[in-house]
Design an enzyme around this catalytic site. Structure first.
Site, short mmCIF file in Angstrom:
data_model
loop_
_atom_site.label_atom_id
_atom_site.label_comp_id
_atom_site.label_asym_id
_atom_site.label_seq_id
_atom_site.Cartn_x
_atom_site.Cartn_y
_atom_site.Cartn_z
CB VAL A 140 -0.95 0.01 1.21
CG1 VAL A 140 -1.73 1.32 1.25
CG2 VAL A 140 -1.92 -1.16 1.13
CE LYS A 141 2.56 4.51 -5.35
NZ LYS A 141 2.38 4.76 -6.80
#
Length: 370
Positions: A140-141
């Protein structure tokens, strides 16, 4: 058969990722081809790429029509469409992840960029993405804003894999690495297993030169000789900090528990200035345990004429320090450059996301009247 240039690059410890993901890439087999022919072992997604894919073809029409039967909120519609793409890409990359013990084979999904300054909302959405995508090779960025740092530490402490994005400054990179280590320390203290956690720190490269060159052009004269140098120097100094951080007693304790270093990832590696060598941000940043996320055109260019020289990332580090001093002498304020880039980066991501939502609304209306 001779090895391709990108396969040679991977042998130097550089993991090649591509900076886009779309339904077209998955369904046409293009991503699978990139993995085979171009040594691609990771992929990222972002709203800008998704918006282009949504507006330029009919790849999402059938699924969009299905999702809109039960969902009206454009943000949720996007997440449902993106989730399927990411899950399919994770499944395609899973053998890479398995065979490399989780070093590569990652697929990244970005949190809502409008949440960049909201710690709790960012953390909650990151946890939600991991739960709903339900793939072990999901990154997840999260952007490296000050509130983002706290959310990153909290996610790592929960054992979640995070791609830290929008890093421009050396000070902020140091804070990102510290957030990762603190998160691991909290995880271990709570009895968690750090062997299941991974992270990359995405340092944006070409934008640093674009902003610095603009300022050097305004100053003029001899100052313009410094153009096209800061981005690579910045990354080399970041890599030196990485070497120093992931060593010594504090890190060795975590490594003894099975923790792995947070790798540096070079993002935005296409060359914006046509006067510069189009693969300079790949050639000059070759080093062990790094990731280079390239757009498709840079992959093609490097396969055609890229040069693989071992460990260029460690060369000229003293010159990189001197460059920062020279820039200050001619009137370029490094701190102001990187602060400007972070603010603009967050805004650009947010603008892209709003454009994406507008595209979803337009496409939904188009399908409804068809």
């Amino acid at each position: 058969m001779a090895k391709s240039r990108l396969h040679e690059l991977s042998e130097q410890g550089v993991s090649v990722w591509i900076d886009s993901l779309s339904r077209e890439m998955l369904e046409t087999g293009e991503l699978a081809r990139l993995m085979k022919d171009d040594a691609v072992v990771g992929v990222t997604s972002n709203p800008t790429i998704f918006q282009k894919a949504l507006s330029s073809g009919d790849w999402y029409d059938e699924r969009l029509a299905e999702v809109t039967k039960t969902e009206d909120d454009p943000t949720e519609i996007f997440l449902q469409l993106a989730k399927q793409d990411v899950q399919d890409a994770c499944d395609l990359m899973r053998p890479v992840w398995d065979e490399g013990d989780g070093l590569d084979g990652w697929v990244s999904l970005e949190v809502d960029p409008t949440l960049a300054y909201d710690r709790e909302a960012t953390f909650e959405q990151a946890i939600r993405f991991h739960a709903e995508v339900d793939r072990p090779n999901l990154f997840v960025k999260i952007p490296a804003t000050l509130p983002g740092l706290a959310a990153i530490e909290d996610c790592i402490a929960k054992g979640k894999a995070i791609n830290v994005t929008l890093i421009f400054s050396l000070d902020r990179y140091a804070a990102v690495a510290e957030a990762y280590i603190k998160g691991l320390e909290r995880l271990v203290a709570a009895g968690g297993d750090p062997t299941l956690v991974a992270s990359v720190a995405s340092f944006f490269v070409s934008r640093v030169d674009t902003e610095t060159d603009r300022r050097l052009d305004e100053i003029g004269g001899q100052a313009t000789r410094l153009k096209g140098k800061l981005a690579i120097a910045n990354a080399k100094l970041a890599y030196r900090h990485w070497q120093e951080t992931f060593a010594g007693p504090r890190w060795e304790f975590l490594a003894g528990k099975g923790a792995r270093p947070q790798r540096c990832l070079w993002a935005s590696t296409s060359t914006k200035n046509p006067e510069y060598r189009d693969v300079m941000y790949v050639e000059d940043l070759i080093g062990p345990q790094t990731v280079n996320t390239m757009p498709a055109e840079t992959i093609v260019a490097f396969q055609d004429h890229g040069e693989v020289v071992p460990n260029t990332i460690a060369q000229g580090v003293a010159d990189a320090e001197k460059l920062l001093e020279r820039l200050a002498e001619v009137g370029v304020d490094y701190d102001d450059v990187v602060e400007t880039l972070e603010a603009e980066g967050v805004q650009k991501f947010a603008d892209s996301f709003e454009e994406l939502l507008g595209g979803i609304r337009a496409k939904r209306s188009e399908l409804a009247t068809a």
